[in-house]
Design an enzyme around this catalytic site. Structure first.
Site, mmCIF file in Angstrom:
data_model
loop_
_atom_site.group_PDB
_atom_site.id
_atom_site.type_symbol
_atom_site.label_atom_id
_atom_site.label_comp_id
_atom_site.label_asym_id
_atom_site.label_seq_id
_atom_site.Cartn_x
_atom_site.Cartn_y
_atom_site.Cartn_z
ATOM 1 N N LYS A 195 -11.263 -3.543 6.482
ATOM 2 C CA LYS A 195 -10.586 -2.704 5.489
ATOM 3 C C LYS A 195 -9.903 -3.626 4.492
ATOM 4 O O LYS A 195 -8.846 -4.182 4.757
ATOM 5 C CB LYS A 195 -9.552 -1.807 6.181
ATOM 6 C CG LYS A 195 -9.317 -0.443 5.500
ATOM 7 C CD LYS A 195 -8.680 -0.521 4.132
ATOM 8 C CE LYS A 195 -7.205 -0.787 4.186
ATOM 9 N NZ LYS A 195 -6.598 -0.796 2.803
ATOM 10 N N GLY A 248 -0.689 -9.435 6.099
ATOM 11 C CA GLY A 248 0.054 -8.624 5.145
ATOM 12 C C GLY A 248 1.534 -8.644 5.455
ATOM 13 O O GLY A 248 2.054 -9.594 6.050
ATOM 14 N N SER A 249 2.221 -7.581 5.069
ATOM 15 C CA SER A 249 3.676 -7.540 5.203
ATOM 16 C C SER A 249 4.110 -7.362 6.645
ATOM 17 O O SER A 249 3.385 -6.788 7.470
ATOM 18 C CB SER A 249 4.252 -6.406 4.359
ATOM 19 O OG SER A 249 3.978 -5.154 4.958
ATOM 20 N N THR A 250 5.313 -7.836 6.934
ATOM 21 C CA THR A 250 5.853 -7.699 8.288
ATOM 22 C C THR A 250 6.055 -6.236 8.650
ATOM 23 O O THR A 250 5.800 -5.831 9.788
ATOM 24 C CB THR A 250 7.167 -8.490 8.404
ATOM 25 O OG1 THR A 250 6.879 -9.885 8.217
ATOM 26 C CG2 THR A 250 7.823 -8.293 9.763
ATOM 27 N N GLY A 253 2.782 -4.871 9.622
ATOM 28 C CA GLY A 253 2.398 -5.475 10.893
ATOM 29 C C GLY A 253 3.052 -4.789 12.077
ATOM 30 O O GLY A 253 2.413 -4.584 13.119
ATOM 31 N N GLU A 270 -0.800 -12.043 10.829
ATOM 32 C CA GLU A 270 -0.289 -13.097 9.944
ATOM 33 C C GLU A 270 0.533 -12.391 8.883
ATOM 34 O O GLU A 270 -0.004 -11.697 8.026
ATOM 35 C CB GLU A 270 -1.453 -13.876 9.332
ATOM 36 C CG GLU A 270 -1.024 -15.222 8.756
ATOM 37 C CD GLU A 270 -0.857 -15.183 7.247
ATOM 38 O OE1 GLU A 270 0.306 -15.057 6.813
ATOM 39 O OE2 GLU A 270 -1.856 -15.267 6.533
ATOM 40 N N CYS A 304 1.916 -15.996 0.923
ATOM 41 C CA CYS A 304 2.896 -15.901 2.006
ATOM 42 C C CYS A 304 3.540 -17.245 2.295
ATOM 43 O O CYS A 304 4.610 -17.306 2.901
ATOM 44 C CB CYS A 304 2.250 -15.325 3.261
ATOM 45 S SG CYS A 304 0.712 -16.128 3.729
ATOM 46 N N GLU A 401 10.801 -11.032 1.103
ATOM 47 C CA GLU A 401 9.628 -11.696 0.548
ATOM 48 C C GLU A 401 9.324 -11.056 -0.804
ATOM 49 O O GLU A 401 8.802 -9.955 -0.875
ATOM 50 C CB GLU A 401 8.440 -11.561 1.496
ATOM 51 C CG GLU A 401 7.240 -12.362 1.056
ATOM 52 C CD GLU A 401 6.073 -12.247 2.022
ATOM 53 O OE1 GLU A 401 5.337 -13.223 2.167
ATOM 54 O OE2 GLU A 401 5.899 -11.175 2.613
#
Length: 500
Positions: A195, A248-250, A253, A270, A304, A401
């Site tokens: 995706k 991607g973003s925390t 995640g 990651e 990142c 971030e």
């Protein structure tokens, strides 16, 4: 990543023509319309213009893609020898370079990054990743053990593919992030439902076509385009998926990890970063200034591993900040497709607005905009290179971030390194960091104190396919790249045989 001086063939016009089509899902080796019939627009962030449209996949489409991946895993892909898999992956790498101009154009049009970065950096690096893991396909061995139990035993382990993998990738390096996930999965014998980010889905669709041309069996690589909240969520929770990999973003995640609990699928993540760049007074300042500017502003700060917190010894603070500001101001800003462009736009209006919101909150809290901090008077989603001073650790601009060309500058005094190490580690993230010094002892001692998955010394954003990349703390689970990435896609089976 380091930009390589590589001449890459291919016709850029082919890429623009490909982008401007209506694109279907790629399932079972075929282009398939979405069950809902819905399409979503893909924008050129340099202008806001609609480039093309892709299918808006949803749960029903994810179901079909997972079924196709399962059939391929239990069928032709599992029956193929490792050397056959290796040759297909290598041929795909060759095709990527054969179509480098086309892929670079697609990448730049939908992402906005400078065409030179796509053509001489991301596309060759993508091919390198596939070539590296092509070599690993024939080297996934188990081992024998000598046991101490009474009797005669033959015991050994097997490394087996984990099965059907779901992979969700971001928009900042669309082709490279695809390779980081897809290549090791193919090498180990897994099948894939990919995706891509809704902002940058078209390059993944073209690469899937090239994979079929390389000889990949139908259903081994499936691409479901769509939104994270629908297609991505359906993949994360799908009971037919054995493993999910996400970059991607925390925040996302965490949501993926929660959704994966349903069938306890394996998860690798990651996630975000807030990398410190530390410049000691003995550093080569010309090199450090250029490196800090590149580390902060490369790819419009959409990395990142971007150096978003600049810690500079007070003895050289003014010179460094002035130098980074000058380098940022000198960057040629423009549409990524223009060969003269050094700084492209951020990926979307939403991202641009978020960056300016965080900067405004910083101003309200007393931060000083040393340079930049504005949108140029032009079409597209541009942000000028920005340095923020007079910051505190509690400010959002220091903690979140930002994912734009924004760096906070902070002086420090402690020659013993403890103060700057504590400040650098004062974050929920731990993905990457950079140290600039000519003192070998200080470099090693400070690298040991920094809690991050990667520590660069006298460089920034250097990646190689052999080097594992991933984070400490809330920057994720597991490692992409290197031999360690193969562990994400294999299971270890122990066989114990009693001998008469």
């Amino acid at each position: 990543m380091i930009i390589q001086d590589v001449a890459a063939p291919g016709q850029s016009g082919d890429g623009e023509a490909f982008v401007r089509r209506d694109h279907m899902l790629f399932i079972g080796g075929k282009q398939v319309p979405p069950v809902s019939g819905q399409m979503l627009d893909v924008e050129d962030p340099s202008s806001g213009e609609v480039l093309g449209r892709v299918a808006e996949g949803d749960k029903a489409d994810v179901d079909a893609a997972v079924m196709a991946a399962r059939r391929a895993f239990e069928g032709p892909w599992s029956e193929m020898s490792p050397s056959e898999r290796s040759r297909i992956i290598w041929r795909l790498a060759d095709l990527i370079l054969d179509h480098a101009g086309e892929l670079a154009t697609i990448n730049t049009l939908e992402n906005g990054k400078p065409i030179g970065d796509s053509l001489n950096g991301e596309v060759p690096f993508t091919a390198d990743v596939f070539r590296y893991y092509a070599g690993w396909a024939t080297k996934l061995n188990g081992e024998t053990m000598t046991v101490s139990a009474p009797g005669n035993w033959h015991t050994y382990t097997r490394r087996e593919p984990i099965g059907v993998t779901a992979q969700i990738i971001p928009w900042n390096f669309p082709l490279a992030m695809l390779a980081w996930k897809v290549a090791p999965a193919l090498a180990t014998g897994c099948t894939i439902v990919l995706k891509p980010a809704e902002q940058t889905p078209i390059g993944a669709l073209r690469l899937a076509e090239l994979a079929m041309e390389a000889g990949l069996p139908e259903g081994v690589l499936n691409v479901v385009t769509g939104y994270g909240a629908t297609a991505g969520a359906a993949l994360s929770a799908h009971p037919g998926v054995d493993k999910i990999a996400f970059t991607g973003s925390t925040a996302t995640g965490r949501a993926i990890a929660t959704a994966a609990i349903g069938n306890l699928k394996k998860v690798s993540l990651e996630l975000g970063g807030k990398a410190p760049t530390i410049i000691l007074p003995d550093a080569d300042l010309d090199m450090a200034i250029a490196g800090a500017a590149s580390g902060s502003f490369f790819n419009a700060g959409q990395s990142c591993g971007a150096g978003t917190r600049l810690y500079v010894h007070r003895d050289v603070y003014d010179r460094v900040v002035e130098g980074v500001a000058e380098q940022g101001a000198a960057m040629q800003m423009g549409a990524g497709i223009d060969p003269a462009t050094q700084l492209g736009p951020v990926v979307s209006k939403k991202q641009q607005s978020r960056i300016f919101r965080i900067l405004e909150e910083g101003r309200d809290d007393g931060a000083e905009i040393v340079c930049g901090g504005f949108a140029p008077n032009r079409e597209g989603y541009f942000v000028s290179p920005t340095i923020v001073g007079n910051v505190r650790s509690s400010m959002a601009v220091m903690r979140e971030e930002v994912f734009g060309p924004v760096v906070c500058a902070i002086p420090f005094d402690d020659d013993g390194l403890d103060e700057v190490a504590r400040a650098a580690n004062d974050t929920e993230y731990g993905l990457a960091s950079a140290i600039w010094t000519n003192d070998l002892s200080k470099a090693h001692r400070l690298a040991a104190k920094i809690k991050a998955g990667t520590v660069w010394v006298n460089t920034h954003n250097f990646n190689d396919v052999t080097m594992p990349f991933g984070g400490f703390k809330q920057s994720g689970w597991g490692r992409d790249l290197g031999a360690q990435a193969l562990d994400l896609y294999t299971e270890t089976k122990t066989v114990a045989m009693r001998l008469p």
